[in-house]
Write an enzyme that holds these catalytic residues in place. Sequence first.
Site, PDB file in Angstrom:
ATOM      1  N   PRO A  10       0.792  -1.227   0.000  1.00 52.11           N
ATOM      2  CA  PRO A  10       0.000   0.000   0.000  1.00 52.11           C
ATOM      3  C   PRO A  10       0.826   1.279   0.000  1.00 52.11           C
ATOM      4  CG  PRO A  10      -0.901  -1.546   1.571  1.00 52.11           C
ATOM      5  CD  PRO A  10       0.352  -2.155   1.055  1.00 52.11           C
ATOM      6  N   ASN A  11       0.358   2.230  -0.770  1.00 49.25           N
ATOM      7  CA  ASN A  11       0.873   3.612  -0.832  1.00 49.25           C
ATOM      8  C   ASN A  11       2.197   3.753  -1.576  1.00 49.25           C
ATOM      9  OD1 ASN A  11      -1.293   4.818   0.778  1.00 49.25           O
ATOM     10  ND2 ASN A  11      -0.429   3.629   2.456  1.00 49.25           N
ATOM     11  N   ARG A  18       5.241  11.050  -2.275  1.00 48.66           N
ATOM     12  CA  ARG A  18       4.888  10.690  -0.895  1.00 48.66           C
ATOM     13  C   ARG A  18       6.090  10.895   0.035  1.00 48.66           C
ATOM     14  NH1 ARG A  18       4.569   4.523   1.383  1.00 48.66           N
ATOM     15  NH2 ARG A  18       3.756   5.074   3.437  1.00 48.66           N
ATOM     16  N   TYR A  23      11.067   8.745   2.046  1.00 43.55           N
ATOM     17  CA  TYR A  23      11.114   7.631   1.086  1.00 43.55           C
ATOM     18  C   TYR A  23      11.940   7.924  -0.165  1.00 43.55           C
ATOM     19  CZ  TYR A  23       7.468   5.849   4.122  1.00 43.55           C
ATOM     20  OH  TYR A  23       6.784   5.410   5.216  1.00 43.55           O
ATOM     21  N   ASN A  74       8.175  -5.444  -0.540  1.00 39.33           N
ATOM     22  CA  ASN A  74       8.056  -4.309   0.371  1.00 39.33           C
ATOM     23  C   ASN A  74       6.581  -4.249   0.750  1.00 39.33           C
ATOM     24  OD1 ASN A  74       7.800  -1.964   1.754  1.00 39.33           O
ATOM     25  ND2 ASN A  74       8.984  -0.707   0.316  1.00 39.33           N
ATOM     26  N   ALA A  77       2.904  -0.685   5.019  1.00 39.42           N
ATOM     27  CA  ALA A  77       2.409  -0.772   6.397  1.00 39.42           C
ATOM     28  C   ALA A  77       1.898  -2.163   6.758  1.00 39.42           C
ATOM     29  CB  ALA A  77       1.312   0.271   6.617  1.00 39.42           C
ATOM     30  N   GLU A  98      12.292  -9.309   2.729  1.00 37.20           N
ATOM     31  CA  GLU A  98      11.468  -8.143   3.063  1.00 37.20           C
ATOM     32  C   GLU A  98      12.330  -6.897   2.913  1.00 37.20           C
ATOM     33  OE1 GLU A  98       9.929  -8.291   7.129  1.00 37.20           O
ATOM     34  OE2 GLU A  98       9.975  -6.103   7.162  1.00 37.20           O
ATOM     35  N   HIS A 100      12.621  -2.467   2.732  1.00 30.25           N
ATOM     36  CA  HIS A 100      12.030  -1.166   3.043  1.00 30.25           C
ATOM     37  C   HIS A 100      12.968  -0.062   2.592  1.00 30.25           C
ATOM     38  CE1 HIS A 100       8.985  -3.073   5.497  1.00 30.25           C
ATOM     39  NE2 HIS A 100       9.951  -3.844   5.958  1.00 30.25           N
ATOM     40  N   SER A 102      12.882   3.120   3.836  1.00 25.09           N
ATOM     41  CA  SER A 102      13.301   3.830   5.056  1.00 25.09           C
ATOM     42  C   SER A 102      13.820   2.824   6.081  1.00 25.09           C
ATOM     43  CB  SER A 102      12.110   4.605   5.633  1.00 25.09           C
ATOM     44  OG  SER A 102      11.110   3.705   6.087  1.00 25.09           O
ATOM     45  N   ARG A 107      12.345   4.590  13.322  1.00 24.65           N
ATOM     46  CA  ARG A 107      11.164   5.461  13.195  1.00 24.65           C
ATOM     47  C   ARG A 107      10.195   5.202  14.353  1.00 24.65           C
ATOM     48  NH1 ARG A 107       8.888   5.070   7.324  1.00 24.65           N
ATOM     49  NH2 ARG A 107       7.715   6.878   8.109  1.00 24.65           N
ATOM     50  N   ARG A 111       6.547   0.772  13.778  1.00 25.91           N
ATOM     51  CA  ARG A 111       7.247   0.303  12.570  1.00 25.91           C
ATOM     52  C   ARG A 111       8.385  -0.665  12.903  1.00 25.91           C
ATOM     53  NH1 ARG A 111       5.165   3.631   8.453  1.00 25.91           N
ATOM     54  NH2 ARG A 111       4.645   5.683   9.273  1.00 25.91           N
TER      55      ARG A 111
HETATM   56  C1  DQA Z   1       7.997   1.206   4.134  1.00 31.09           C
HETATM   57  C2  DQA Z   1       7.965   1.422   5.658  1.00 31.09           C
HETATM   58  C3  DQA Z   1       6.582   1.183   6.208  1.00 31.09           C
HETATM   59  O1  DQA Z   1       6.561   1.398   7.611  1.00 31.09           O
HETATM   60  C4  DQA Z   1       5.595   2.128   5.573  1.00 31.09           C
HETATM   61  O2  DQA Z   1       4.290   1.868   6.041  1.00 31.09           O
HETATM   62  C5  DQA Z   1       5.647   2.100   4.083  1.00 31.09           C
HETATM   63  C6  DQA Z   1       6.956   2.047   3.435  1.00 31.09           C
HETATM   64  C7  DQA Z   1       9.367   1.555   3.532  1.00 31.09           C
HETATM   65  O3  DQA Z   1       9.625   1.148   2.394  1.00 31.09           O
HETATM   66  O4  DQA Z   1      10.171   2.268   4.152  1.00 31.09           O
HETATM   67  O5  DQA Z   1       4.634   2.193   3.407  1.00 31.09           O
HETATM   68  O6  DQA Z   1       7.745  -0.167   3.877  1.00 31.09           O
END
Ligand code: DQA
Length: 151
Positions: A10-11, A18, A23, A74, A77, A98, A100, A102, A107, A111
């Site tokens: 998501p996102n 964003r 990011y 990735n 959330a 997995e 990410h 960030s 953080r 997270r």
């Molecule tokens: C993320 C870190 C997650 O906590 C966050 O919700 C994201 C992006 C990252 O790539 O840093 O959507 O996965």
Amino acid sequence: MTNLLVLHGPNLNLLGEREPDIYGALTLAEIDAELGKLAQSLNVTLKTLQSNHEGILIDFIHDYRKWAQGIIINPGALTHYSYALRDALAAVRLPAVEVHLSDINQREAFRRVSVIKEVCLAQISGRGLRSYLDGLKMVVEHIRKDSVSPE
Ligand code: DQA
């Protein structure tokens, strides 16, 4: 040929606009293009999906479980609470990393928890695009190491 799935949760479709301070400035298309280049140089075929919906990510893992030999994910959330996604990864038993952008360990407290991590080979976090590229290399190395037959 090695076949891998790349999943973005998501996102992540909004990357570039964003929270770029967190990011980075790269768009998802740019990240996918870099992954594509690395994959080609390693003789790897990728199938890539971004979805804002947990079930669509799970269906994709199910649908390609026989085609793929590994997964780079990735989960966004969903990392922090999706037992359904975790179960899907455990069910197909494909080596997964997995990733990410960030550093999730530096953080907010929520997270720092990943319910996905334990069903993956590793968690790579905080390296921006490199997290994905290193994740891809790690999965490929793992698969190819396993497939070398003993003399
Ligand atoms: C993320 C870190 C997650 O906590 C966050 O919700 C994201 C992006 C990252 O790539 O840093 O959507 O996965």
